[in-house]
Design an enzyme around this catalytic site. Sequence first.
Site, PDB file in Angstrom:
ATOM      1  N   PRO A  17       0.826  -1.207   0.000  1.00  9.74           N
ATOM      2  CA  PRO A  17       0.000   0.000   0.000  1.00  9.74           C
ATOM      3  C   PRO A  17       0.859   1.256   0.000  1.00  9.74           C
ATOM      4  CG  PRO A  17       0.023  -1.013   2.193  1.00  9.74           C
ATOM      5  CD  PRO A  17       0.789  -1.927   1.288  1.00  9.74           C
ATOM      6  N   GLN A  71      -6.794  -2.346   4.607  1.00 10.01           N
ATOM      7  CA  GLN A  71      -5.929  -2.040   5.752  1.00 10.01           C
ATOM      8  C   GLN A  71      -6.560  -0.977   6.651  1.00 10.01           C
ATOM      9  OE1 GLN A  71      -2.201   0.446   5.732  1.00 10.01           O
ATOM     10  NE2 GLN A  71      -1.233  -1.556   5.984  1.00 10.01           N
ATOM     11  N   CYS A 101       2.725   2.804  10.134  1.00 14.59           N
ATOM     12  CA  CYS A 101       2.688   4.194   9.664  1.00 14.59           C
ATOM     13  C   CYS A 101       3.488   5.080  10.618  1.00 14.59           C
ATOM     14  CB  CYS A 101       1.251   4.694   9.549  1.00 14.59           C
ATOM     15  SG  CYS A 101       1.203   6.406   8.962  1.00 14.59           S
ATOM     16  N   LYS A 140       0.684  -5.484   9.159  1.00 16.35           N
ATOM     17  CA  LYS A 140       1.869  -4.974   8.462  1.00 16.35           C
ATOM     18  C   LYS A 140       2.685  -4.187   9.478  1.00 16.35           C
ATOM     19  CE  LYS A 140       3.402  -2.637   4.249  1.00 16.35           C
ATOM     20  NZ  LYS A 140       3.746  -1.275   4.670  1.00 16.35           N
ATOM     21  N   ASN A 201       9.333  -6.940   2.936  1.00  8.00           N
ATOM     22  CA  ASN A 201       9.101  -5.705   2.180  1.00  8.00           C
ATOM     23  C   ASN A 201      10.215  -4.702   2.456  1.00  8.00           C
ATOM     24  OD1 ASN A 201       7.387  -2.805   3.052  1.00  8.00           O
ATOM     25  ND2 ASN A 201       7.511  -3.403   0.917  1.00  8.00           N
ATOM     26  N   GLY A 202      10.600  -4.004   1.398  1.00  3.37           N
ATOM     27  CA  GLY A 202      11.556  -2.915   1.548  1.00  3.37           C
ATOM     28  C   GLY A 202      12.640  -2.939   0.496  1.00  3.37           C
ATOM     29  N   ASP A 203      12.670  -1.880  -0.326  1.00  2.38           N
ATOM     30  CA  ASP A 203      13.766  -1.636  -1.275  1.00  2.38           C
ATOM     31  C   ASP A 203      13.818  -2.593  -2.455  1.00  2.38           C
ATOM     32  OD1 ASP A 203      14.461   0.369   0.452  1.00  2.38           O
ATOM     33  OD2 ASP A 203      16.089  -0.751   1.401  1.00  2.38           O
ATOM     34  N   GLY A 225       6.557  -1.719  -2.981  1.00  5.88           N
ATOM     35  CA  GLY A 225       5.860  -0.440  -2.888  1.00  5.88           C
ATOM     36  C   GLY A 225       6.338   0.526  -3.948  1.00  5.88           C
ATOM     37  N   ARG A 226       7.317   1.364  -3.579  1.00  5.47           N
ATOM     38  CA  ARG A 226       7.747   2.428  -4.487  1.00  5.47           C
ATOM     39  C   ARG A 226       8.236   1.904  -5.827  1.00  5.47           C
ATOM     40  NH1 ARG A 226      11.460   4.885   0.067  1.00  5.47           N
ATOM     41  NH2 ARG A 226      11.564   2.635   0.397  1.00  5.47           N
TER      42      ARG A 226
HETATM   43  C1  LIG Z   1       4.055   7.745   0.146  1.00  8.55           C
HETATM   44  C2  LIG Z   1       3.951   6.434   0.887  1.00  8.55           C
HETATM   45  C3  LIG Z   1       2.717   6.026   1.380  1.00  8.55           C
HETATM   46  C4  LIG Z   1       2.592   4.821   2.087  1.00  8.55           C
HETATM   47  N1  LIG Z   1       1.367   4.432   2.547  1.00  8.55           N
HETATM   48  C5  LIG Z   1       1.257   3.271   3.260  1.00  8.55           C
HETATM   49  C6  LIG Z   1      -0.002   2.834   3.768  1.00  8.55           C
HETATM   50  O1  LIG Z   1      -1.053   3.457   3.557  1.00  8.55           O
HETATM   51  N2  LIG Z   1      -0.027   1.688   4.495  1.00  8.55           N
HETATM   52  C7  LIG Z   1       1.110   0.952   4.735  1.00  8.55           C
HETATM   53  O2  LIG Z   1       1.045  -0.078   5.399  1.00  8.55           O
HETATM   54  N3  LIG Z   1       2.296   1.332   4.244  1.00  8.55           N
HETATM   55  C8  LIG Z   1       2.394   2.462   3.519  1.00  8.55           C
HETATM   56  N4  LIG Z   1       3.611   2.821   3.009  1.00  8.55           N
HETATM   57  C9  LIG Z   1       4.770   1.927   3.193  1.00  8.55           C
HETATM   58  C10 LIG Z   1       4.910   0.946   2.021  1.00  8.55           C
HETATM   59  O3  LIG Z   1       3.813   0.058   1.969  1.00  8.55           O
HETATM   60  C11 LIG Z   1       6.196   0.120   2.139  1.00  8.55           C
HETATM   61  O4  LIG Z   1       6.162  -0.587   3.349  1.00  8.55           O
HETATM   62  C12 LIG Z   1       7.455   0.987   2.109  1.00  8.55           C
HETATM   63  O5  LIG Z   1       7.375   1.976   1.104  1.00  8.55           O
HETATM   64  C13 LIG Z   1       8.704   0.126   1.877  1.00  8.55           C
HETATM   65  O6  LIG Z   1       8.591  -0.623   0.689  1.00  8.55           O
HETATM   66  P1  LIG Z   1       9.276  -0.148  -0.700  1.00  8.55           P
HETATM   67  O7  LIG Z   1      10.743   0.081  -0.413  1.00  8.55           O
HETATM   68  O8  LIG Z   1       9.025  -1.285  -1.643  1.00  8.55           O
HETATM   69  O9  LIG Z   1       8.607   1.125  -1.099  1.00  8.55           O
HETATM   70  C14 LIG Z   1       3.741   4.013   2.302  1.00  8.55           C
HETATM   71  C15 LIG Z   1       4.975   4.422   1.777  1.00  8.55           C
HETATM   72  C16 LIG Z   1       5.097   5.608   1.077  1.00  8.55           C
HETATM   73  C17 LIG Z   1       6.446   6.005   0.529  1.00  8.55           C
END
Ligand SMILES: Cc1cc2nc3c(=O)[nH]c(=O)nc-3n(C[C@H](O)[C@H](O)[C@H](O)COP(=O)(O)O)c2cc1C
Length: 308
Positions: A17, A71, A101, A140, A201-203, A225-226
């Site tokens: 998310p 969520q 969060c 999460k 999850n992460g990176d 995510g990103r």
């Molecule tokens: C702008 C933004 C909004 C996010 N919103 C949520 C969210 O609503 N719920 C959640 O559990 N994580 C949220 N995350 C965290 C991501 O789900 C993820 O755990 C985090 O970005 C690390 O993963 P990544 O490196 O693949 O981005 C958010 C992250 C970003 C950058």
Amino acid sequence: MISLGTIRAAGPLMLAPIAGFTDSPYRRIARRHGAGLVVTELVSAEGIVRMNRKTRDLLGFSDEERPIAVQIFGNGPDIMADAAAVVEELGPDMIDINMGCPARRVCASGSGAALLLDPNKIRAVTESIVKKVRIPVTAKIRIGWDVDTLTYRDTVRALEDAGVSLIFVHGRTRAQQYGGRADWNVIREIVEMTAVPIVGNGDIRSFTDAHERMAFSGCPAVMIGRGAIGNPWIFSGRTPTSAEVITQIKEHLDMMIDAYGDWGIMLMRKHFVRYIHAFRGAKKIRKEIVVSNDRDEIHEILDSLISA
Ligand SMILES: Cc1cc2nc3c(=O)[nH]c(=O)nc-3n(C[C@H](O)[C@H](O)[C@H](O)COP(=O)(O)O)c2cc1C
């Protein structure tokens, strides 16, 4: 389909998310490209119980998105269980509890990552939801509050006791927010310490990264995510042609207009930037595209990227 305990997913690479990005249109796109599971952005338990307009919009999803988790975040067992009961009526495949969060506003009320500091509360909140609904409940989490307060062992034990079906682990602390690096050694340790399915999850920035992280950590699935924003092809590992990217952007824009009316064009601007950043001439096009309010004009600007 793969099975992660009681949870069924369409594949091992899942969409994380990202509030403001992974709405219903983008979740549908991610699923079409092979995302194995999607999650709504965090939705306030209080907002759900009051069911205001904004909350209703955030909770909307279509069958095409399944399997989908909704969520929720909140700070007490009663409000969270009440919200979960309302959410269950909407028919998602599972309910996910936000325990990651980092926003001050969310943590100040004892929700989100603040829960990581209180395993008893994690147990109480999670148990109350598990007892209230029939669908699986997931959480999460982050690995801790800060480097001196790595709470993951207590968090995972509390979640196990409370009967969660799966845990998504973002390998950062709350203090890291989204900077620094996710710690996949800790994710691997968590996989080894529990029988609950762990989704790391992460990176993750590519399909190859995803498979390397699964092999390293022992996670049966990972969440992106990103790295998935502007790049739904990350779920299939395919490298799209320029024409395919443009076709996808246009389709996404049209889905946004369907979902939000003209406001969808505004909401699409942040996606444009992500999709086209690698294109030759992207900088110039970006300037034009983010000031246009006209769907047909945007389609033309996009077409000019292929002929450039
Ligand atoms: C702008 C933004 C909004 C996010 N919103 C949520 C969210 O609503 N719920 C959640 O559990 N994580 C949220 N995350 C965290 C991501 O789900 C993820 O755990 C985090 O970005 C690390 O993963 P990544 O490196 O693949 O981005 C958010 C992250 C970003 C950058």
